[in-house]
Structure formats: C-alpha cells, structure tokens
Scaffold this active site. Structure first.
Site, PDB file in Angstrom:
ATOM      1  N   GLU A  39       1.098 -21.246   9.692  1.00 48.54           N
ATOM      2  CA  GLU A  39      -0.381 -21.202  10.346  1.00 48.54           C
ATOM      3  C   GLU A  39      -1.440 -21.638   9.597  1.00 48.54           C
ATOM      4  OE1 GLU A  39      -3.268 -18.867  13.457  1.00 48.54           O
ATOM      5  OE2 GLU A  39      -2.016 -17.604  12.140  1.00 48.54           O
ATOM      6  N   GLU A  64      -5.100 -19.509   4.468  1.00 45.11           N
ATOM      7  CA  GLU A  64      -6.638 -19.244   4.828  1.00 45.11           C
ATOM      8  C   GLU A  64      -7.713 -19.450   3.529  1.00 45.11           C
ATOM      9  OE1 GLU A  64      -9.998 -19.010   6.557  1.00 45.11           O
ATOM     10  OE2 GLU A  64      -8.242 -18.346   7.911  1.00 45.11           O
ATOM     11  N   ASP A  91      -7.144 -23.579  -0.296  1.00 41.83           N
ATOM     12  CA  ASP A  91      -7.298 -24.598   0.513  1.00 41.83           C
ATOM     13  C   ASP A  91      -5.980 -25.321   1.032  1.00 41.83           C
ATOM     14  OD1 ASP A  91      -7.968 -27.419   1.507  1.00 41.83           O
ATOM     15  OD2 ASP A  91      -9.155 -27.954  -0.347  1.00 41.83           O
ATOM     16  N   ASP A 114     -12.159 -25.630  12.596  1.00 41.72           N
ATOM     17  CA  ASP A 114     -13.465 -26.104  12.536  1.00 41.72           C
ATOM     18  C   ASP A 114     -13.495 -27.722  12.983  1.00 41.72           C
ATOM     19  OD1 ASP A 114     -16.080 -26.640  12.064  1.00 41.72           O
ATOM     20  OD2 ASP A 114     -16.098 -25.318  10.189  1.00 41.72           O
ATOM     21  N   LYS A 118     -21.078 -32.380  13.171  1.00 42.44           N
ATOM     22  CA  LYS A 118     -22.012 -33.595  12.999  1.00 42.44           C
ATOM     23  C   LYS A 118     -20.987 -34.816  12.293  1.00 42.44           C
ATOM     24  CE  LYS A 118     -25.824 -30.553  11.781  1.00 42.44           C
ATOM     25  NZ  LYS A 118     -26.989 -30.117  10.556  1.00 42.44           N
ATOM     26  N   ASP A 150     -11.091 -25.573  21.195  1.00 45.90           N
ATOM     27  CA  ASP A 150     -11.813 -25.462  22.433  1.00 45.90           C
ATOM     28  C   ASP A 150     -13.473 -26.503  22.714  1.00 45.90           C
ATOM     29  OD1 ASP A 150     -13.318 -24.288  20.485  1.00 45.90           O
ATOM     30  OD2 ASP A 150     -13.835 -22.523  21.406  1.00 45.90           O
ATOM     31  N   THR A 187      -6.636 -15.703  20.108  1.00 43.26           N
ATOM     32  CA  THR A 187      -7.380 -15.489  19.082  1.00 43.26           C
ATOM     33  C   THR A 187      -8.817 -15.192  19.315  1.00 43.26           C
ATOM     34  OG1 THR A 187      -8.119 -17.850  18.360  1.00 43.26           O
ATOM     35  CG2 THR A 187      -5.955 -17.157  17.578  1.00 43.26           C
TER      36      THR A 187
END
Length: 257
Positions: A39, A64, A91, A114, A118, A150, A187
């Site tokens: 994950e 993470e 990373d 994420d 922009k 989402d 989550t």
C-alpha cells in the site's frame, strides 16, 4: 516501532542505511515466503491493518512519507498484534525503485492519493506514466493495481494515464466503478469524502505487459537525487549509495590524458 523496517537488518529500526541490500530482502525480513502486497500512502494504517488481518497468508508492506502517520500506523498494528506487515518511512518513488525486484509484487494499492489540484503541481502526482511503467515492472504476471480516489480531477488523470500505458487493462467491467468491492476497508479520507458528498471512484487494473525500466531515466524524471536534500547528510549519502547499487545513478567513466 516494531513494524518499521531498517533496510540493513529488517528489525529493529535504526536510521542507518549502511550496507542495505538492493532489492530489499523481503523473505528474510518476514521470515517466510508469501505473496507480497504493497500500500502506497497508508496514512493512519486503517486499510493496511484491516487487510493484513483479513489476509494473513500475504506479506504486507506499507510506504508512507509522513513520520506522524508511520507512528500512528505502527501503534495500530501493534495493538492488533499483526505480524506479517512492514512499514517503510520515506518517498514511495524511491522505495519502489530500489526496494523491489521485478515481478515480485502481487497487488499495489493507492487509497485517496493526493490529487495535486493546481496544474503547476500535477508533476507531483505519483501515478505518472513513468511510475505506472515501474509498477507494471514490479508486479507479478497478472498482478493488479487498485486505486480509490474521491476527486473527479484525479479520476480523469487516471483515465488518461492507465489506458495509454499499454501495460495495464481493466480487471473488471468498465474502466472504473463508482462502488467499492464488498467489505473494502474505508479510510479516514474516504469517509470524509463521502460525508462531504463526493463519490468514490474505484480502479482495478491488471498487468498485461512487462515493460523494461531504465532506473537512471526514472530517477531523473522524479528528481530523486535532488529530493534527498531533506535528509541528514549521512543518511542522504547512504541512500545515494543504494541508488548507485540499483544502477539508478551511474558514475561518469574515468578519463585519462
């Protein structure tokens, strides 16, 4: 931190990268041979803990970049006495390159990555064409990539990147679904999106081609050498050494008069 691996010996954790093996010796770190699932961006560890408990016959790895999230996830995993899971702090672009051998990962999960809304920030999205190619290289034959988002913007980004990759194809009917598989662990960000009236878009794509990846080109595309500037000097130098071992950076050939 019982689940956070140190790349030299596996456990316990110390920030010392000296002599780390590349790729990482997962079978030795887990103490067994089992299919490997990963994950990317596990947050507080809800999904990772639920899936590890549900599928104890798999070895689970979470990556993470947030140190706070790593601590939260480690506490959650320890509270449930989950053993067959390891956490990497850093990373994901780096760890996927140096830590996993080709065709060794069964499934990769991204849950609400994420979206970087922009336009000038789109380059920071993990699921770029180069990342998709590396994922296909690391996945086993017919391995799968699962993504939940989402946001419409990131959904549309995936609809450009995945079909054009030539190495992935939908594993179910349609390019994506607007419902999650039964009992799919929610989550924090999924619940937040639902509460704010957003839909969840679920992508399940299967590997159909095995691309070759040039580590040096990949590392340059994601500025991995430059991104290591945030690490302390001793750690940065050791990670650079691991990248050299993986042929992600090549020293210039010696020249003689």
């Amino acid at each position: 931190m019982a689940h956070l691996v140190e790349p030299e010996v596996g456990l316990p954790y110390t920030p010392d990268w000296t002599h780390a093996e590349v790729p990482f010796p997962w079978e030795r770190w887990f103490g067994r041979v089992a299919p490997l699932r990963v994950e990317i961006g596990f947050g507080n560890g809800e999904f990772l803990a639920a899936m590890t408990a549900r599928h104890p016959d798999r070895n689970w790895v979470g990556i993470e970049i947030s140190r706070i999230s790593v601590h939260k996830a480690d506490k959650r995993l320890s509270a449930h006495a989950l053993e067959h899971v390891r956490l990497l702090h850093g990373d994901a672009r780096l760890f996927l390159l140096i830590g996993f051998a080709p065709q060794t990962v069964e499934t990769v999960y991204f849950n609400c990555p994420d979206p970087w809304f922009k336009k000038r920030h789109h380059k920071h999205r993990l699921l770029q064409p180069e990342m998709v190619q590396l994922l296909a290289n690391r996945l086993s034959p017919e391995g799968e990539l699962w993504v939940v988002t989402d946001t419409v913007e990131f959904r549309d980004h995936l609809l450009e990147v995945l079909p054009s990759s030539a190495v992935f194809a939908p594993a179910a009917e349609g390019l994506y679904a607007e419902t999650l598989p039964e009992a799919y662990p929610l989550t924090k960000y999924m619940r937040q999106g639902i509460a704010e009236g957003r839909r969840l878009y679920f992508f399940r794509w299967r590997k159909v081609g095995h691309p070759e990846v040039d580590p040096a080109v990949y590392a340059g595309r994601f500025y991995l050498k430059e991104s290591l500037a945030r690490y302390a000097e001793p750690v940065r130098l050791r990670i650079l050494e691991q990248l050299r071992r993986a042929w992600a950076f090549k020293e210039p050939a010696a020249t003689y008069p």
